[in-house]
Design an enzyme around this catalytic site. Structure first.
Site, PDB file in Angstrom:
ATOM      1  N   GLY A  70      27.759 -12.616   5.526  1.00  0.00           N
ATOM      2  CA  GLY A  70      26.537 -11.848   5.288  1.00  0.00           C
ATOM      3  C   GLY A  70      26.239 -11.660   3.810  1.00  0.00           C
ATOM      4  O   GLY A  70      25.083 -11.684   3.383  1.00  0.00           O
ATOM      5  N   THR A  71      27.289 -11.470   3.021  1.00  0.00           N
ATOM      6  CA  THR A  71      27.087 -11.261   1.580  1.00  0.00           C
ATOM      7  C   THR A  71      26.400 -12.483   0.965  1.00  0.00           C
ATOM      8  O   THR A  71      25.441 -12.345   0.198  1.00  0.00           O
ATOM      9  CB  THR A  71      28.443 -11.005   0.889  1.00  0.00           C
ATOM     10  OG1 THR A  71      29.021  -9.832   1.467  1.00  0.00           O
ATOM     11  CG2 THR A  71      28.274 -10.808  -0.605  1.00  0.00           C
ATOM     12  N   GLN A 179      23.943  -5.766  10.808  1.00  0.00           N
ATOM     13  CA  GLN A 179      24.420  -4.679  11.674  1.00  0.00           C
ATOM     14  C   GLN A 179      23.570  -4.502  12.931  1.00  0.00           C
ATOM     15  O   GLN A 179      23.829  -3.589  13.707  1.00  0.00           O
ATOM     16  CB  GLN A 179      24.472  -3.369  10.896  1.00  0.00           C
ATOM     17  CG  GLN A 179      25.563  -3.326   9.831  1.00  0.00           C
ATOM     18  CD  GLN A 179      26.981  -3.246  10.392  1.00  0.00           C
ATOM     19  OE1 GLN A 179      27.180  -3.059  11.596  1.00  0.00           O
ATOM     20  NE2 GLN A 179      27.965  -3.394   9.531  1.00  0.00           N
ATOM     21  N   SER A 199      25.909 -12.126  10.092  1.00  0.00           N
ATOM     22  CA  SER A 199      27.335 -12.280   9.793  1.00  0.00           C
ATOM     23  C   SER A 199      28.103 -12.279  11.110  1.00  0.00           C
ATOM     24  O   SER A 199      27.982 -11.348  11.908  1.00  0.00           O
ATOM     25  CB  SER A 199      27.804 -11.121   8.917  1.00  0.00           C
ATOM     26  OG  SER A 199      29.198 -11.212   8.731  1.00  0.00           O
ATOM     27  N   HIS A 201      31.298 -11.911  11.911  1.00  0.00           N
ATOM     28  CA  HIS A 201      32.421 -11.015  12.233  1.00  0.00           C
ATOM     29  C   HIS A 201      31.960  -9.630  12.677  1.00  0.00           C
ATOM     30  O   HIS A 201      32.785  -8.802  13.079  1.00  0.00           O
ATOM     31  CB  HIS A 201      33.421 -10.932  11.072  1.00  0.00           C
ATOM     32  CG  HIS A 201      33.018 -10.100   9.897  1.00  0.00           C
ATOM     33  ND1 HIS A 201      33.474  -8.821   9.703  1.00  0.00           N
ATOM     34  CD2 HIS A 201      32.220 -10.361   8.836  1.00  0.00           C
ATOM     35  CE1 HIS A 201      32.991  -8.342   8.562  1.00  0.00           C
ATOM     36  NE2 HIS A 201      32.216  -9.259   8.018  1.00  0.00           N
ATOM     37  N   THR A 237      31.223 -28.425   1.960  1.00  0.00           N
ATOM     38  CA  THR A 237      31.623 -28.921   3.283  1.00  0.00           C
ATOM     39  C   THR A 237      31.622 -27.782   4.292  1.00  0.00           C
ATOM     40  O   THR A 237      32.194 -26.722   4.037  1.00  0.00           O
ATOM     41  CB  THR A 237      33.036 -29.547   3.186  1.00  0.00           C
ATOM     42  OG1 THR A 237      32.990 -30.586   2.213  1.00  0.00           O
ATOM     43  CG2 THR A 237      33.493 -30.110   4.523  1.00  0.00           C
ATOM     44  N   CYS A 325      33.639  -1.011   2.237  1.00  0.00           N
ATOM     45  CA  CYS A 325      33.772  -1.496   0.863  1.00  0.00           C
ATOM     46  C   CYS A 325      33.916  -0.346  -0.114  1.00  0.00           C
ATOM     47  O   CYS A 325      34.520  -0.501  -1.156  1.00  0.00           O
ATOM     48  CB  CYS A 325      32.548  -2.317   0.476  1.00  0.00           C
ATOM     49  SG  CYS A 325      32.115  -3.500   1.728  1.00  0.00           S
TER      50      CYS A 325
HETATM   51  C1  LIG Z   1      24.482  -4.373   6.388  1.00  0.00           C
HETATM   52  C2  LIG Z   1      25.492  -5.335   5.876  1.00  0.00           C
HETATM   53  N1  LIG Z   1      25.108  -6.378   5.139  1.00  0.00           N
HETATM   54  C3  LIG Z   1      25.965  -7.270   4.663  1.00  0.00           C
HETATM   55  C4  LIG Z   1      27.314  -7.159   4.905  1.00  0.00           C
HETATM   56  C5  LIG Z   1      28.246  -8.183   4.338  1.00  0.00           C
HETATM   57  O1  LIG Z   1      28.636  -9.117   5.320  1.00  0.00           O
HETATM   58  P1  LIG Z   1      29.985  -9.953   5.137  1.00  0.00           P
HETATM   59  O2  LIG Z   1      31.111  -9.015   5.368  1.00  0.00           O
HETATM   60  O3  LIG Z   1      29.896 -11.022   6.197  1.00  0.00           O
HETATM   61  O4  LIG Z   1      29.958 -10.541   3.777  1.00  0.00           O
HETATM   62  C6  LIG Z   1      27.782  -6.085   5.673  1.00  0.00           C
HETATM   63  C7  LIG Z   1      29.246  -5.914   5.928  1.00  0.00           C
HETATM   64  O5  LIG Z   1      29.782  -4.835   5.835  1.00  0.00           O
HETATM   65  C8  LIG Z   1      26.847  -5.157   6.176  1.00  0.00           C
HETATM   66  O6  LIG Z   1      27.221  -4.101   6.912  1.00  0.00           O
END
Ligand SMILES: Cc1ncc(COP(=O)(O)O)c(C=O)c1O
Length: 396
Positions: A70-71, A179, A199, A201, A237, A325
């Site tokens: 997601g990041t 989310q 994302s 996970h 890749t 985080c």
């Molecule tokens: C709203 C939101 N965006 C982005 C992320 C980041 O995703 P990833 O952990 O896959 O990098 C998170 C993860 O905590 C999230 O809650």
């Protein structure tokens, strides 16, 4: 009995996902860009996953670009649009004040490069008002980025209305649906957005796998330089086993979302009502109606959240303070602060997030132990004894 109520931080993988990852690791190890049989086998796996991920958000497979989570998807959306817009003279970005750090820190980085950035405030409900966007947006705005559901309090944002305003002003619209996907139905076309982050996970898929859905025709620059993977949009890749796991998780999520929404929603409500009833001095943060069904964020009057988190963990119950985080920093949550909550609520809040494997027994166990733990911590505070935090336990 160990209870995991931290599904917004990450989720356990579904057994089907673990099996898909193992199968693909063993049987489809090729490089998806290779012309030979092994490469084509891997490419077929990636294509199948791409279709599953596209279907989860009502997109076309050609609109899905796989990322390392997601990041990266958030970075790609914002930096990619910024790079593509720079030449047009649009140099303004808008996001909400309650975004994840992946969005907030990307805006900060771009502001150091000369971009003007605006963060939209929220009120005590934790919802962005379309009016605030109307006030902030202008002819220079390149992109508006507002999350679909908030990770700390679960509130769902009015993305359709916000998108309409962005488009009226010629700006693109991005939503971070990390989310919301898998918890509620997410339809990128119905939301009207141009870009949407996912994302794996967060819905029982593997970590390090995500995607950016990019509406066909959207002007965006790749942010990684390298080979021609992902149709020139994301070099590197492909992580074929993780992508296969992501695809399987997307299929499961699409199939189960309606049932899970109801089942998990019932459990969350049972937990929330149980806590409010049995622990005096508790209050739910954020709008209770407009929320994803798995999340509740509760402030406990006169209890430090970290101490309660550790006390719960010692009893086998895993929850979180705000986002993982920022756990351990003892900084009050930027989300609760943006909602204008007083210090005694921003510093005393715990997030309980449920999911696929959560059960009624887990809810009842948590509700049964909480009053005693809270009372004990309150009495320690009353007698002036401080509660020692073990630094190793402070980390999220
Ligand atoms: C709203 C939101 N965006 C982005 C992320 C980041 O995703 P990833 O952990 O896959 O990098 C998170 C993860 O905590 C999230 O809650």
């Amino acid at each position: 009995m160990r209870v995991y109520f931290d599904y917004n931080a990450t989720t356990p993988m579904a057994s089907e996902v673990v099996e898909a990852i193992a199968r693909v690791s063993r049987d489809a190890f090729g490089n998806a860009s290779s012309v030979h049989h092994f490469g084509q086998q891997a490419k077929a796996v990636v294509d199948e996953a791409r279709s599953a991920v596209a279907a989860l958000v009502n997109g076309d497979p050609s609109e899905v670009v796989f990322t390392a989570g997601g990041t990266e998807a958030d970075n790609f959306a914002i930096r990619g649009v910024a790079d593509a817009s720079e030449a047009t003279g649009r140099k303004h970005l808008i996001a909400s004040a309650i975004e994840h750090e992946a969005v907030l820190n990307t805006l900060r980085a771009l502001s150091r490069r000369g971009w003007r950035t605006t963060l939209l405030p929220v009120d005590e409900t934790g919802i962005v008002s379309p009016e605030r966007l109307r006030e902030a947006i202008g002819r220079e705005t390149a992109l508006v980025s507002v999350m679909h559901a908030n990770n700390e309090i679960g509130t769902i944002q009015p993305i359709r209305e916000l998108t309409a305003i962005a488009h009226e002003h010629g700006a693109l619209m991005h939503t971070d649906a990390v989310q919301s996907a898998g918890k509620i139905a997410v339809d990128a076309r119905a939301l009207g957005v141009d870009l949407l982050s996912l994302s794996a996970h967060k819905f029982n898929g593997p970590k390090g796998a995500g995607a950016l859905w990019i509406k066909r025709g959207t002007r965006i620059q790749p942010i990684l330089t390298g080979g021609k993977h992902e149709r020139n949009r994301r070099a590197g890749t492909e992580n074929v086993p993780a992508i296969a796991g992501f695809g399987t998780a997307a299929q499961l999520a699409a199939r189960k979302v309606a049932d899970q929404q109801e089942r998990v929603g019932r459990l969350r409500d049972r937990l929330e009502e149980g806590i409010l009833r049995s622990v005096p001095g508790t209050v739910v943060n954020g709008a209770r109606m407009t929320r994803v069904p798995n999340t509740t964020n509760i402030s406990f009057d006169r209890v430090e959240a970290e101490s309660l988190l550790i006390a719960l963990d010692l009893e086998g119950v895993a929850v979180s303070t705000g986002s993982a985080c920022s756990s351990g920093s003892l900084e009050p949550s930027h989300v609760l602060r943006a909602m204008g909550l007083p210090a005694h609520r921003t510093q005393n809040s715990l997030r309980f997030s449920l999911g696929l494997f959560s059960t009624e027994e887990e809810v009842d166990r948590t509700v049964s132990i909480l009053p005693g733990l809270v009372e004990k911590l309150r009495s320690l505070t009353r007698t002036g004894r401080s509660v020692e935090l073990n630094p190793a336990q402070q980390r999220g």
